[in-house]
Scaffold this motif. Structure first.
Motif, mmCIF file in Angstrom:
data_model
loop_
_atom_site.group_PDB
_atom_site.id
_atom_site.type_symbol
_atom_site.label_atom_id
_atom_site.label_comp_id
_atom_site.label_asym_id
_atom_site.label_seq_id
_atom_site.Cartn_x
_atom_site.Cartn_y
_atom_site.Cartn_z
ATOM 1 N N UNK A 31 13.614 -0.356 3.732
ATOM 2 C CA UNK A 31 12.726 -0.534 4.885
ATOM 3 C C UNK A 31 11.396 0.180 4.641
ATOM 4 N N UNK A 32 11.453 1.382 4.107
ATOM 5 C CA UNK A 32 10.218 2.106 3.805
ATOM 6 C C UNK A 32 9.381 1.384 2.754
ATOM 7 N N UNK A 33 10.039 0.763 1.797
ATOM 8 C CA UNK A 33 9.307 -0.007 0.790
ATOM 9 C C UNK A 33 8.611 -1.204 1.418
ATOM 10 N N UNK A 36 1.601 -1.983 4.451
ATOM 11 C CA UNK A 36 0.373 -1.187 4.431
ATOM 12 C C UNK A 36 -0.601 -1.666 3.364
ATOM 13 N N UNK A 37 -0.067 -2.006 2.186
ATOM 14 C CA UNK A 37 -0.934 -2.538 1.137
ATOM 15 C C UNK A 37 -1.550 -3.874 1.557
ATOM 16 N N UNK A 65 -13.407 -3.990 12.073
ATOM 17 C CA UNK A 65 -12.036 -4.477 11.855
ATOM 18 C C UNK A 65 -11.552 -4.228 10.438
ATOM 19 N N UNK A 66 -12.427 -4.443 9.460
ATOM 20 C CA UNK A 66 -12.060 -4.201 8.065
ATOM 21 C C UNK A 66 -11.791 -2.710 7.836
ATOM 22 N N UNK A 67 -12.645 -1.871 8.378
ATOM 23 C CA UNK A 67 -12.457 -0.426 8.235
ATOM 24 C C UNK A 67 -11.144 0.006 8.882
ATOM 25 N N UNK A 68 -10.866 -0.508 10.074
ATOM 26 C CA UNK A 68 -9.639 -0.176 10.781
ATOM 27 C C UNK A 68 -8.420 -0.637 9.985
ATOM 28 N N UNK A 69 -8.426 -1.881 9.511
ATOM 29 C CA UNK A 69 -7.298 -2.386 8.725
ATOM 30 C C UNK A 69 -7.081 -1.552 7.468
ATOM 31 N N UNK A 83 -3.838 2.192 4.633
ATOM 32 C CA UNK A 83 -3.764 3.313 3.701
ATOM 33 C C UNK A 83 -2.826 4.398 4.212
ATOM 34 N N UNK A 84 -2.936 4.720 5.488
ATOM 35 C CA UNK A 84 -2.062 5.744 6.081
ATOM 36 C C UNK A 84 -0.610 5.274 6.039
ATOM 37 N N UNK A 85 -0.365 4.011 6.392
ATOM 38 C CA UNK A 85 0.993 3.471 6.397
ATOM 39 C C UNK A 85 1.588 3.472 4.989
ATOM 40 N N UNK A 86 0.816 3.042 4.007
ATOM 41 C CA UNK A 86 1.310 3.018 2.623
ATOM 42 C C UNK A 86 1.563 4.431 2.110
#
Length: 114
Positions: free
Chosen positions: A41-43, A49-50, A71-75, A80-83
């Motif tokens: 699940x983490x993978x 995130x990627x 929107x691009x900056x937010x995504x 990045x944080x999620x990955x």
């Protein structure tokens, strides 16, 4: 039937190694099923995130060479944080498994072998 299997396992003689030590009947796994499912699940979260980081560029929401939109900056930042967090969690789970392997190996070593 399970009682029969348990009685058979309990009454079976322990196998001794040439050194005279008794072999363990059950060796604990370093990573149990729950750890493996969690790592899967983490993978998937890491891959998500990627995708969040790359989607604005691959789908075409962000123009080539243009300044990044909000929107691009937010995504990109959220992806990045999620990955990063999912990678850190997978490394933590794997580290726990490696620690279990090392602990089991240390328990099996006798003082004569050290």
């Amino acid at each position: 039937m399970t009682e029969n299997l348990q009685n058979t396992a309990a009454s079976a003689p322990n196998a001794a190694t040439p050194e005279g030590r008794v072999a363990a009947a059950h060796v604990a796994e370093p990573l149990n099923v729950l750890d493996k499912v969690g790592m899967g699940i983490l993978s998937l979260l890491g891959l998500g995130g990627l995708w969040m980081m790359l989607a604005p560029f691959l789908v075409g929401f962000q123009g080539r060479g243009a300044d990044w939109t909000a929107g691009t900056t937010n995504d990109f930042v959220v992806g990045l944080v999620l990955a990063a967090l999912s990678l850190a969690a997978v490394v933590t789970v794997l580290g726990g498994g490696l620690a279990t392997i090392a602990r089991t190996a240390r328990e099996r070593v006798t003082p004569e072998e050290v």
